[in-house]
Design an enzyme around this catalytic site. Structure first.
Site, PDB file in Angstrom:
ATOM      1  N   ASP A  95      -9.231  -1.659  16.095  1.00 29.96           N
ATOM      2  CA  ASP A  95      -8.129  -0.699  15.937  1.00 29.96           C
ATOM      3  C   ASP A  95      -8.323   0.209  14.727  1.00 29.96           C
ATOM      4  O   ASP A  95      -7.571   1.169  14.551  1.00 29.96           O
ATOM      5  CB  ASP A  95      -6.788  -1.441  15.763  1.00 29.96           C
ATOM      6  CG  ASP A  95      -6.317  -2.079  17.065  1.00 29.96           C
ATOM      7  OD1 ASP A  95      -6.734  -1.607  18.137  1.00 29.96           O
ATOM      8  OD2 ASP A  95      -5.540  -3.042  17.006  1.00 29.96           O
ATOM      9  N   THR A 129      -8.385   0.115   0.618  1.00 32.74           N
ATOM     10  CA  THR A 129      -7.578  -0.305  -0.537  1.00 32.74           C
ATOM     11  C   THR A 129      -8.436  -0.636  -1.761  1.00 32.74           C
ATOM     12  O   THR A 129      -9.529  -1.200  -1.617  1.00 32.74           O
ATOM     13  CB  THR A 129      -6.744  -1.548  -0.147  1.00 32.74           C
ATOM     14  OG1 THR A 129      -6.026  -1.241   1.059  1.00 32.74           O
ATOM     15  CG2 THR A 129      -5.760  -1.928  -1.234  1.00 32.74           C
TER      16      THR A 129
HETATM   17  C1  LIG Z   1      -4.448 -10.195   3.832  1.00 29.54           C
HETATM   18  C2  LIG Z   1      -4.609  -8.715   3.622  1.00 29.54           C
HETATM   19  C3  LIG Z   1      -5.566  -8.039   4.367  1.00 29.54           C
HETATM   20  C4  LIG Z   1      -5.783  -6.680   4.141  1.00 29.54           C
HETATM   21  N1  LIG Z   1      -6.791  -6.043   4.809  1.00 29.54           N
HETATM   22  C5  LIG Z   1      -7.150  -4.792   4.427  1.00 29.54           C
HETATM   23  C6  LIG Z   1      -8.338  -4.197   4.937  1.00 29.54           C
HETATM   24  O1  LIG Z   1      -9.056  -4.789   5.764  1.00 29.54           O
HETATM   25  N2  LIG Z   1      -8.678  -2.958   4.485  1.00 29.54           N
HETATM   26  C7  LIG Z   1      -7.921  -2.284   3.566  1.00 29.54           C
HETATM   27  O2  LIG Z   1      -8.299  -1.183   3.191  1.00 29.54           O
HETATM   28  N3  LIG Z   1      -6.781  -2.828   3.070  1.00 29.54           N
HETATM   29  C8  LIG Z   1      -6.389  -4.055   3.466  1.00 29.54           C
HETATM   30  N4  LIG Z   1      -5.253  -4.638   2.939  1.00 29.54           N
HETATM   31  C9  LIG Z   1      -4.468  -3.888   1.956  1.00 29.54           C
HETATM   32  C10 LIG Z   1      -3.062  -3.516   2.409  1.00 29.54           C
HETATM   33  O3  LIG Z   1      -3.081  -2.542   3.393  1.00 29.54           O
HETATM   34  C11 LIG Z   1      -2.292  -3.125   1.139  1.00 29.54           C
HETATM   35  O4  LIG Z   1      -2.069  -4.326   0.409  1.00 29.54           O
HETATM   36  C12 LIG Z   1      -0.992  -2.412   1.411  1.00 29.54           C
HETATM   37  O5  LIG Z   1      -1.232  -1.144   1.965  1.00 29.54           O
HETATM   38  C13 LIG Z   1      -0.139  -2.260   0.135  1.00 29.54           C
HETATM   39  O6  LIG Z   1      -0.882  -1.759  -0.927  1.00 29.54           O
HETATM   40  P1  LIG Z   1      -0.855  -2.514  -2.352  1.00 29.54           P
HETATM   41  O7  LIG Z   1      -1.128  -3.938  -2.108  1.00 29.54           O
HETATM   42  O8  LIG Z   1      -1.728  -1.788  -3.289  1.00 29.54           O
HETATM   43  O9  LIG Z   1       0.653  -2.406  -2.825  1.00 29.54           O
HETATM   44  P2  LIG Z   1       1.287  -1.246  -3.735  1.00 29.54           P
HETATM   45  O10 LIG Z   1       0.940   0.067  -3.165  1.00 29.54           O
HETATM   46  O11 LIG Z   1       0.935  -1.508  -5.152  1.00 29.54           O
HETATM   47  O12 LIG Z   1       2.836  -1.513  -3.514  1.00 29.54           O
HETATM   48  C14 LIG Z   1       3.615  -2.451  -4.292  1.00 29.54           C
HETATM   49  C15 LIG Z   1       5.073  -2.340  -3.844  1.00 29.54           C
HETATM   50  O13 LIG Z   1       5.540  -1.006  -4.106  1.00 29.54           O
HETATM   51  C16 LIG Z   1       6.073  -0.458  -2.928  1.00 29.54           C
HETATM   52  N5  LIG Z   1       5.846   0.989  -2.877  1.00 29.54           N
HETATM   53  C17 LIG Z   1       4.667   1.659  -3.052  1.00 29.54           C
HETATM   54  N6  LIG Z   1       4.869   2.982  -2.915  1.00 29.54           N
HETATM   55  C18 LIG Z   1       6.197   3.143  -2.641  1.00 29.54           C
HETATM   56  C19 LIG Z   1       7.041   4.277  -2.388  1.00 29.54           C
HETATM   57  N7  LIG Z   1       6.547   5.527  -2.356  1.00 29.54           N
HETATM   58  N8  LIG Z   1       8.346   4.062  -2.151  1.00 29.54           N
HETATM   59  C20 LIG Z   1       8.858   2.815  -2.154  1.00 29.54           C
HETATM   60  N9  LIG Z   1       8.133   1.696  -2.395  1.00 29.54           N
HETATM   61  C21 LIG Z   1       6.821   1.872  -2.625  1.00 29.54           C
HETATM   62  C22 LIG Z   1       5.318  -1.155  -1.794  1.00 29.54           C
HETATM   63  O14 LIG Z   1       6.026  -1.064  -0.574  1.00 29.54           O
HETATM   64  C23 LIG Z   1       5.240  -2.570  -2.329  1.00 29.54           C
HETATM   65  O15 LIG Z   1       6.439  -3.236  -2.080  1.00 29.54           O
HETATM   66  C24 LIG Z   1      -4.987  -5.981   3.188  1.00 29.54           C
HETATM   67  C25 LIG Z   1      -3.990  -6.667   2.481  1.00 29.54           C
HETATM   68  C26 LIG Z   1      -3.810  -8.021   2.668  1.00 29.54           C
HETATM   69  C27 LIG Z   1      -2.779  -8.739   1.839  1.00 29.54           C
END
Ligand SMILES: Cc1cc2nc3c(=O)[nH]c(=O)nc-3n(C[C@H](O)[C@H](O)[C@H](O)COP(=O)(O)OP(=O)(O)OC[C@H]3O[C@@H](n4cnc5c(N)ncnc54)[C@H](O)[C@@H]3O)c2cc1C
Length: 390
Positions: A95, A129
């Site tokens: 996907d 990410t």
């Molecule tokens: C098990 C697992 C597998 C994953 N697999 C992949 C993968 O294969 N490839 C990949 O690239 N990524 C992957 N990810 C990453 C995942 O997509 C990100 O963790 C997710 O997009 C959130 O980003 P972050 O963790 O940096 O959180 P952050 O962006 O730091 O967010 C922290 C908090 O702030 C909130 N927030 C951020 N911006 C805003 C806003 N504008 N308004 C309101 N609230 C906000 C978020 O909703 C969250 O609650 C994976 C994550 C996990 C845990």
């Protein structure tokens, strides 16, 4: 009201998926869960059964079957047996990586990667990410710098599913030399094969879905030929936005299947468990909780089924997909929580499927864009066109 989404071909495919799950996944799943890594043979066995790369055209080794209902059947079967980690690993390849290559990869890239992705001999990951940027991808710092006809990629990624087991990664990197928050044309996509300078880092210790590997990835001046650029320079973010409907739909489908599977397991459990001389199912509270859950599942299935048909017809927008992902993943989190409660203490014990489902569901409101980001996307569409009927 019967669900009318599937026809005979989908049900035949379901038989193949179920047999694959029972024969190839079930006997080993507990061990993979312990090791945080599934055996590579699961990919090649899935390839032999025709379960991978369904949308790949025949000229590149596939069957050219873009009908998303087949992918949905596969997710439903893995959810039914609580093997969602396998669904997650396949989701990342089919996907996320695949649609980008199909839409924007050159024939050379397609010839090199697609046949192996269909046969399961090649496993891929999708590396967007970074430690400092997840929701806000314009903040990523991994950079690709031209060096003659090649590019040199340097940076760090985190949370990358299939990051250790994968042979190649679709990497989003900054190509305009800027720093800080990049403009929309500051980023490009590269299909990077494992090689010198490309090393997986720590295997991350997840709370659920432990049979799939998730890791950090490091790129240290990795030399990438110009031919490995996907599409055009500066279009990486645009391509990613374009593929959002499928990525979000995939998570919504898995969430709905997981909620349904948890509900069915819970009905079985409460019919067999007794307290105060009665089946737990006979308490009014249990029946009311299950009534709410079943109603929510059927509403969600109706919404997701419609979204799948819209996707097949090419009309599912990123905002539609954000709504389906938001709704289905939030329902799955809440439903698995209530199912766990109905199990009492056994719900908290990992050998009970409901606890695994609860832990799996918890990822779905975070990964692939958090619920907050889905609300942002939907909210912006309302603010942009307040009077248009949605
Ligand atoms: C098990 C697992 C597998 C994953 N697999 C992949 C993968 O294969 N490839 C990949 O690239 N990524 C992957 N990810 C990453 C995942 O997509 C990100 O963790 C997710 O997009 C959130 O980003 P972050 O963790 O940096 O959180 P952050 O962006 O730091 O967010 C922290 C908090 O702030 C909130 N927030 C951020 N911006 C805003 C806003 N504008 N308004 C309101 N609230 C906000 C978020 O909703 C969250 O609650 C994976 C994550 C996990 C845990």
């Amino acid at each position: 009201m019967e669900r009318t989404l599937f026809d005979e071909d989908h049900e035949l495919f379901r038989d193949i998926a179920r047999e694959f799950d029972e024969r190839t996944v079930s006997p080993h799943y507990a061990e993979w869960d312990r090791l945080h890594m599934m055996d590579r043979s699961v990919w090649t066995s899935a390839g032999e059964q025709g379960l991978l790369g369904l949308a790949v055209p025949e000229e590149f080794g596939g069957t050219g079957m873009p009908d998303y209902r087949f992918r949905m059947v596969l997710d439903e079967e893995f959810a039914r047996s609580n093997h969602l980690a396998v669904a997650l690993a396949f989701h990342l390849q089919d996907d996320l990586v695949l649609p980008h290559l199909l839409a924007h990869g050159s024939d050379d890239l397609k010839e090199r990667w697609l046949p192996g992705m269909v046969s399961g001999e090649i496993v891929t990951s999708c590396a967007w990410t970074e430690p400092g940027a997840g929701s806000d991808l314009r903040g990523i710092r991994t950079r690709a710098v031209r060096d003659g006809d090649d590019w040199l990629i340097t940076g760090q990624k985190v949370f990358i599913g299939n990051g250790i087991s994968g042979d190649a990664s679709l990497v989003l990197a900054r190509t305009d030399g800027s720093s800080g928050r990049g403009s929309s044309d500051a980023f490009s996509l590269f299909m990077v094969g494992k090689g010198e300078g490309y090393s997986p880092g720590r295997q991350l210790d997840k709370m659920g879905l432990r049979a799939s590997d998730t890791a950090e990835l490091f790129f240290d001046d990795v030399r990438v030929p110009g031919a490995d650029l996907v599409g055009e320079v500066g279009q990486g973010l645009r391509y990613s936005l374009e593929q959002l409907p499928q990525a979000r739909l995939g998570i919504a489908v898995a969430a709905t299947a997981l909620a349904r599977a948890s509900y069915e397991q819970t009905v079985r459990y409460v019919s067999e468990r007794s307290a105060f001389g009665e089946r737990v199912l006979d308490f009014q509270n249990t029946r009311h909780v299950l009534a709410d859950i079943l109603t929510e599942i059927r509403v969600t299935e109706g919404f997701v089924d419609r979204a799948v048909l819209a996707f097949n017809a090419g009309s599912l927008t990123p905002v539609d997909a954000a709504q389906v992902k938001l709704w289905a993943s939030e329902r799955a989190t809440s439903i698995t929580d209530r199912c766990l409660q109905l199990h009492g203490g056994y719900g908290y014990i990992l050998e009970y499927p409901v606890s695994q489902a609860f832990l799996a569901a918890r990822l779905l409101t975070i990964f692939g864009g958090t619920s907050e980001i889905m609300r942002e996307s939907i909210g912006r569409s309302i603010a942009d066109q307040p009077t248009r009927r949605k």
